[in-house]
Design an enzyme around this catalytic site. Structure first.
Site, PDB file in Angstrom:
ATOM      1  N   LYS A   1       0.806  -1.214   0.000  1.00 26.41           N
ATOM      2  CA  LYS A   1       0.000   0.000   0.000  1.00 26.41           C
ATOM      3  C   LYS A   1       0.843   1.271   0.000  1.00 26.41           C
ATOM      4  O   LYS A   1       0.315   2.360  -0.183  1.00 26.41           O
ATOM      5  CB  LYS A   1      -0.959  -0.012   1.180  1.00 26.41           C
ATOM      6  CG  LYS A   1      -2.033  -1.073   1.012  1.00 26.41           C
ATOM      7  CD  LYS A   1      -3.140  -0.912   2.017  1.00 26.41           C
ATOM      8  CE  LYS A   1      -4.286  -1.864   1.743  1.00 26.41           C
ATOM      9  NZ  LYS A   1      -3.998  -3.229   2.216  1.00 26.41           N
TER      10      LYS A   1
HETATM   11  C1  PLP Z   1      -4.715  -4.259   1.894  1.00 26.69           C
HETATM   12  C2  PLP Z   1      -4.010  -5.546   1.816  1.00 26.69           C
HETATM   13  C3  PLP Z   1      -4.474  -6.584   0.999  1.00 26.69           C
HETATM   14  C4  PLP Z   1      -5.780  -6.490   0.236  1.00 26.69           C
HETATM   15  O1  PLP Z   1      -5.712  -5.574  -0.833  1.00 26.69           O
HETATM   16  P1  PLP Z   1      -7.066  -5.034  -1.472  1.00 26.69           P
HETATM   17  O2  PLP Z   1      -6.628  -4.053  -2.493  1.00 26.69           O
HETATM   18  O3  PLP Z   1      -7.847  -4.409  -0.361  1.00 26.69           O
HETATM   19  O4  PLP Z   1      -7.775  -6.204  -2.055  1.00 26.69           O
HETATM   20  C5  PLP Z   1      -3.723  -7.729   0.903  1.00 26.69           C
HETATM   21  N1  PLP Z   1      -2.578  -7.872   1.614  1.00 26.69           N
HETATM   22  C6  PLP Z   1      -2.118  -6.914   2.415  1.00 26.69           C
HETATM   23  C7  PLP Z   1      -0.874  -7.164   3.177  1.00 26.69           C
HETATM   24  C8  PLP Z   1      -2.804  -5.718   2.548  1.00 26.69           C
HETATM   25  O5  PLP Z   1      -2.332  -4.770   3.346  1.00 26.69           O
END
Ligand code: PLP
Length: 434
Positions: free
Chosen positions: A107
């Site tokens: 993210k």
């Molecule tokens: C947010 C997150 C996800 C999921 O991603 P989305 O875009 O919400 O489907 C998967 N793995 C980790 C480690 C995350 O932080």
């Protein structure tokens, strides 16, 4: 490029307005009115392009001139200023590591891109912007890190009490400055609901310039396409890869599908979920989509019962269930299997998965088992150390803490407790703004 609201009851806006607003006034998600097609020459030369150039060329049509080219290139270069290595794990499975950014989660890319765009846009407006963000674990840290110390922007993070890992919690609650963490007695879905409610509350919006930093914000959602291009740059297989994405709110895989629609060769998508399986159930059961209440699992960042980006994926395929079903397979991986996968992959292949990556690895392994002769990539979305509380007992040994995280372990947590109640959130925000 204009964006329309998927609820169809709000005016079209440009990238700047969509980024500042986060969500459309009719509570809909913004969606680009066209999906740009990549030129043949872009795809031919993709493997020789720098990461920054790829990011810039992919995102430029979406930004639609609201940020001048030179500034946008600079934002892109800063956003992807770390590695995205593709590594073999087995003969047919490779991992794309997305955890080399400052908060060790994928993210960071969306968080860094969005914070820089908003920082750019806030220079042009008088009023302070308040970024409101619900997190299931990693978003908060990535967003907060991106915005730390940015003038003209305050960040308020809502996270579900007791449902994020200890490292995640420290990343959210120890920054200070313009960042505040609200510890909500509830689930991630509660946090998300509170945030959505805040955006449509006339009174609050009169007093504050609120925006969302969740993947509902186009400036966080769209740059996630970059991963798929970086995967492709490093892919040496004869056929395009199957790509498995650990999915919660379905922003990441949705961005991958955008890249695919733009012309990036991907053979198939695997939507890898934990017990929160609204989308796999939809794909399996013939088009009946039923959001559920989230349940807690080992892969907590995917504990989402009602994935908000799923409507974008449906829109991308013009609500055509058959096309969607042909391109995407959904899998549900239990906690038991997740733990067994972490153990087995560590023992047999010497690769340490985090619980989210493990869900994706196992879903991909199952898919490839059903489709012999294909090869694939799974996205490893977080560094295993972020979930050491889970991973260490499974492998029976400590996960070394990377040097970058060491200082965090000694910082003091600071959070504001909050009931999962909108009136409380509103009072808090109004008091803060006065
Ligand atoms: C947010 C997150 C996800 C999921 O991603 P989305 O875009 O919400 O489907 C998967 N793995 C980790 C480690 C995350 O932080």
């Amino acid at each position: 490029m204009q964006y329309y609201s998927l609820n169809q009851r709000a005016p079209r806006v440009n990238f700047r307005a969509a980024t500042i607003a986060g969500q459309a006034p009719d509570m809909g998600l913004y969606f680009p009115e066209t999906i740009p097609r990549l030129s043949a020459s872009f795809l031919r030369e993709l493997k020789t392009k720098s990461k920054a150039d790829v990011a810039y060329e992919v995102i430029r049509p979406y930004v639609g001139g609201t940020i001048p080219d030179a500034a946008l290139h600079q934002i892109c270069a800063e956003t992807v200023d770390f590695e995205f290595p593709l590594k073999p794990v087995t003969r047919d499975i490779a991992v794309l590591e997305l955890f080399h950014g400052p908060t060790l989660a994928f993210k960071d890319v969306g968080g860094r891109f969005m914070s820089r765009c908003l920082g750019y846009f806030s220079q042009q407006q008088q009023r302070k912007i308040t970024v409101l963000v619900a997190t299931s674990g990693d978003t908060g840290g990535a967003v907060a890190n991106g915005f730390l110390g940015v003038a003209g922007v305050d960040v308020v993070i809502l996270y579900p009490k007791g449902r994020v890992s200890s490292i995640q919690e420290r990343q959210l609650t120890t920054l200070g400055q313009n960042i505040t963490a609200l510890e909500v007695a509830g689930t991630f879905d509660d946090c998300q609901r509170l945030v959505k409610q805040a955006f449509v509350d006339a009174d609050l919006n009169h007093h504050l310039s609120l925006t969302s930093a969740n993947s509902i914000n186009v400036a966080r959602w769209l740059p996630q396409q970059f991963y798929y291009f970086y995967a492709w740059q490093q892919w040496t297989g004869a056929m395009p890869p199957v790509v498995a994405v650990p999915s919660g709110n379905f922003g990441n895989i949705g961005a991958g599908l955008l890249a695919y629609e733009s012309g990036l060769p991907i053979r198939h998508f695997v939507a890898a979920c934990n017990a929160n399986d609204a989308v796999p159930a939809y794909l399996r059961d013939g088009g009946e989509y039923v959001p559920k209440t989230a349940v807690a699992t080992l892969s907590n960042a995917m504990d989402v019962g009602a994935p908000s980006n799923f409507v974008r994926i449906q829109q991308l395929f013009k609500l055509d269930y058959q096309t969607l079903k042909t391109l995407i397979s959904g899998y549900t991986i239990s906690d038991e299997t997740t733990a067994a996968t972490i153990r087995a992959v560590h023992q047999q292949h010497g690769y340490l998965l985090d619980p989210h990556g493990a869900v994706a690895y196992e879903a991909l392994r199952q898919y490839l088992g059903e489709h012999p002769g294909q090869q694939g990539i799974f996205l490893e979305t977080a560094h295993p150390v972020k979930f050491y509380d889970t991973v260490e007992p499974i492998i029976g040994r400590p996960v070394p803490v990377p040097a970058a995280l060491q200082p965090l372990l000694h910082k003091q947590k600071k959070s504001v407790p909050l009931a999962a109640d909108f009136a409380q959130l509103k009072d808090y925000l109004l008091a803060k703004s006065s």
